[in-house]
Scaffold this active site. Sequence first.
Site, PDB file in Angstrom:
ATOM      1  NE  ARG A   1      -2.705  -0.350   3.531  1.00  0.00           N
ATOM      2  CZ  ARG A   1      -2.803  -1.493   4.202  1.00  0.00           C
ATOM      3  NH1 ARG A   1      -3.405  -2.533   3.645  1.00  0.00           N
ATOM      4  NH2 ARG A   1      -2.312  -1.632   5.424  1.00  0.00           N
TER       5      ARG A   1
ATOM      6  CG  ASP B   1      -4.764 -24.520   6.696  1.00  0.00           C
ATOM      7  OD1 ASP B   1      -4.310 -24.768   5.563  1.00  0.00           O
ATOM      8  OD2 ASP B   1      -4.580 -25.265   7.677  1.00  0.00           O
TER       9      ASP B   1
ATOM     10  CG  ASN C   1       3.223 -18.185  -4.712  1.00  0.00           C
ATOM     11  OD1 ASN C   1       4.241 -18.382  -5.367  1.00  0.00           O
ATOM     12  ND2 ASN C   1       3.248 -17.966  -3.404  1.00  0.00           N
TER      13      ASN C   1
ATOM     14  CE1 TYR D   1       6.197 -28.184  -4.024  1.00  0.00           C
ATOM     15  CE2 TYR D   1       7.909 -29.142  -5.408  1.00  0.00           C
ATOM     16  CZ  TYR D   1       7.229 -28.034  -4.942  1.00  0.00           C
ATOM     17  OH  TYR D   1       7.575 -26.787  -5.399  1.00  0.00           O
TER      18      TYR D   1
ATOM     19  CE  LYS E   1       4.061 -26.828  -6.565  1.00  0.00           C
ATOM     20  NZ  LYS E   1       3.479 -25.487  -6.561  1.00  0.00           N
TER      21      LYS E   1
HETATM   22  N1  LIG Z   1      11.486 -21.881  -3.779  1.00  0.00           N
HETATM   23  C1  LIG Z   1      11.747 -22.784  -4.701  1.00  0.00           C
HETATM   24  O1  LIG Z   1      12.895 -23.234  -4.859  1.00  0.00           O
HETATM   25  C2  LIG Z   1      10.645 -23.273  -5.623  1.00  0.00           C
HETATM   26  C3  LIG Z   1      11.002 -24.096  -6.709  1.00  0.00           C
HETATM   27  C4  LIG Z   1       9.994 -24.533  -7.563  1.00  0.00           C
HETATM   28  C5  LIG Z   1       8.691 -24.164  -7.348  1.00  0.00           C
HETATM   29  N2  LIG Z   1       8.366 -23.368  -6.282  1.00  0.00           N
HETATM   30  C6  LIG Z   1       6.961 -23.017  -6.102  1.00  0.00           C
HETATM   31  O2  LIG Z   1       6.833 -21.617  -5.986  1.00  0.00           O
HETATM   32  C7  LIG Z   1       5.757 -21.288  -5.093  1.00  0.00           C
HETATM   33  C8  LIG Z   1       6.236 -20.356  -4.011  1.00  0.00           C
HETATM   34  O3  LIG Z   1       7.302 -20.978  -3.328  1.00  0.00           O
HETATM   35  P1  LIG Z   1       8.117 -20.230  -2.184  1.00  0.00           P
HETATM   36  O4  LIG Z   1       9.428 -20.937  -2.091  1.00  0.00           O
HETATM   37  O5  LIG Z   1       8.071 -18.752  -2.416  1.00  0.00           O
HETATM   38  O6  LIG Z   1       7.251 -20.621  -0.884  1.00  0.00           O
HETATM   39  P2  LIG Z   1       7.430 -20.164   0.637  1.00  0.00           P
HETATM   40  O7  LIG Z   1       8.641 -19.345   0.838  1.00  0.00           O
HETATM   41  O8  LIG Z   1       7.284 -21.423   1.443  1.00  0.00           O
HETATM   42  O9  LIG Z   1       6.124 -19.271   0.832  1.00  0.00           O
HETATM   43  C9  LIG Z   1       4.863 -19.848   0.616  1.00  0.00           C
HETATM   44  C10 LIG Z   1       3.812 -19.123   1.422  1.00  0.00           C
HETATM   45  O10 LIG Z   1       2.581 -19.866   1.296  1.00  0.00           O
HETATM   46  C11 LIG Z   1       2.050 -20.098   2.586  1.00  0.00           C
HETATM   47  N3  LIG Z   1       1.261 -21.303   2.688  1.00  0.00           N
HETATM   48  C12 LIG Z   1       1.698 -22.588   2.636  1.00  0.00           C
HETATM   49  N4  LIG Z   1       0.708 -23.436   2.925  1.00  0.00           N
HETATM   50  C13 LIG Z   1      -0.398 -22.670   3.125  1.00  0.00           C
HETATM   51  C14 LIG Z   1      -1.727 -22.953   3.478  1.00  0.00           C
HETATM   52  N5  LIG Z   1      -2.134 -24.208   3.734  1.00  0.00           N
HETATM   53  N6  LIG Z   1      -2.615 -21.947   3.583  1.00  0.00           N
HETATM   54  C15 LIG Z   1      -2.240 -20.672   3.381  1.00  0.00           C
HETATM   55  N7  LIG Z   1      -0.964 -20.324   3.094  1.00  0.00           N
HETATM   56  C16 LIG Z   1      -0.053 -21.311   2.974  1.00  0.00           C
HETATM   57  C17 LIG Z   1       3.307 -20.239   3.431  1.00  0.00           C
HETATM   58  O11 LIG Z   1       3.016 -20.176   4.810  1.00  0.00           O
HETATM   59  P3  LIG Z   1       3.815 -21.246   5.778  1.00  0.00           P
HETATM   60  O12 LIG Z   1       5.244 -20.962   5.614  1.00  0.00           O
HETATM   61  O13 LIG Z   1       3.298 -21.017   7.155  1.00  0.00           O
HETATM   62  O14 LIG Z   1       3.459 -22.608   5.257  1.00  0.00           O
HETATM   63  C18 LIG Z   1       4.152 -19.095   2.922  1.00  0.00           C
HETATM   64  O15 LIG Z   1       3.788 -17.880   3.492  1.00  0.00           O
HETATM   65  C19 LIG Z   1       5.228 -22.630  -4.574  1.00  0.00           C
HETATM   66  O16 LIG Z   1       4.125 -23.023  -5.355  1.00  0.00           O
HETATM   67  C20 LIG Z   1       6.378 -23.574  -4.807  1.00  0.00           C
HETATM   68  O17 LIG Z   1       5.953 -24.916  -4.968  1.00  0.00           O
HETATM   69  C21 LIG Z   1       9.316 -22.925  -5.412  1.00  0.00           C
END
Ligand SMILES: NC(=O)c1ccc[n+]([C@@H]2O[C@H](COP(=O)([O-])OP(=O)(O)OC[C@H]3O[C@@H](n4cnc5c(N)ncnc54)[C@H](OP(=O)(O)O)[C@@H]3O)[C@@H](O)[C@H]2O)c1
Length: 270
Positions: free
Chosen positions: A57, A70, A95, A160, A164
């Site tokens: 914002r 959740d 995401n 996982y 995906k």
């Molecule tokens: N980082 C990588 O290397 C990578 C590689 C390939 C694909 N991706 C994909 O990219 C996307 C983002 O990844 P990221 O690494 O940025 O993830 P991240 O750092 O773990 O952040 C994900 C966010 O989603 C929240 N979340 C998870 N489960 C949830 C639920 N049940 N309800 C509501 N919120 C929830 C998490 O909260 P909590 O932490 O409390 O769970 C966190 O705030 C994901 O789809 C992941 O599969 C990531």
Amino acid sequence: MSTPHNFKSKYGPWALVTGAARGMGAEFARQIAAKGLDVVLVDILAEELSQVAEEVRKNSGVETKTVVTDLSTPGFIEMVRKQTDGLEIGLLVSNAAFGPVCLFIESKLEDKLKTVAVNIHAPLTLVHEFAGKMAARKRGGIILLSSASALQGSSYVANYAATKAYNLILAESLWGELREHGVDVLGFMPGTTRTPGFLLSKPHTERTRLITTMEAAPTVTEALAALGRRPSHIAGRRNRLTMFMSVKLMPRKTAIKLTGKTMRDLYGTG
Ligand SMILES: NC(=O)c1ccc[n+]([C@@H]2O[C@H](COP(=O)([O-])OP(=O)(O)OC[C@H]3O[C@@H](n4cnc5c(N)ncnc54)[C@H](OP(=O)(O)O)[C@@H]3O)[C@@H](O)[C@H]2O)c1
């Protein structure tokens, strides 16, 4: 390339981003808001989510709404509906994801089913909720977060990776169906990205030279640029080259074994 103005007129006025409290989700929120769209931010982490909303914002001057829920619970969509009632959601970024890193036989069934709920049920429900309305308006965009792990079998993240693959195929299929309704869909595949979620998995990146770690900001920039251009996109030139060699040039069993070795180096105990 979409200018901020035509991005907003194509995908505005509101975007909804799940997993927006941190990592790539927070970055999606920042970059989408910087293009002038108001944002609905969804996450389970209340405090971090309101910090991101306040930052967005302040920096972009857009409106924000937050939904603390959740996504693994079936009732989440009611909470989303309550906050989005009357809003025109022109862009959906699914995401959030859940996926403990460990061998399949060592993880609990409860965790496996939660992975399916967050990574499959939630995106499917959200796409069902918003895609029809976008098609009726003849404009909109949907980004489903997949992963490079969707493209071949991957030890330590079997379930996982399978979820995906679901997101990738759903996105590509909808790209085919919805383009004639003016709705762009993208299956986005990040490679390894330095986010809180990735760091919490405690990877031993020093043990392998086969992975390239990207930052969240350029990764998200690539996703937003690819929307409307192609059905799916792998982030990062080096990741694209690696996946080309792995998926197109190597025998499938060699590729799966090599990925397994990299994952063992990253996450194995010895
Ligand atoms: N980082 C990588 O290397 C990578 C590689 C390939 C694909 N991706 C994909 O990219 C996307 C983002 O990844 P990221 O690494 O940025 O993830 P991240 O750092 O773990 O952040 C994900 C966010 O989603 C929240 N979340 C998870 N489960 C949830 C639920 N049940 N309800 C509501 N919120 C929830 C998490 O909260 P909590 O932490 O409390 O769970 C966190 O705030 C994901 O789809 C992941 O599969 C990531």
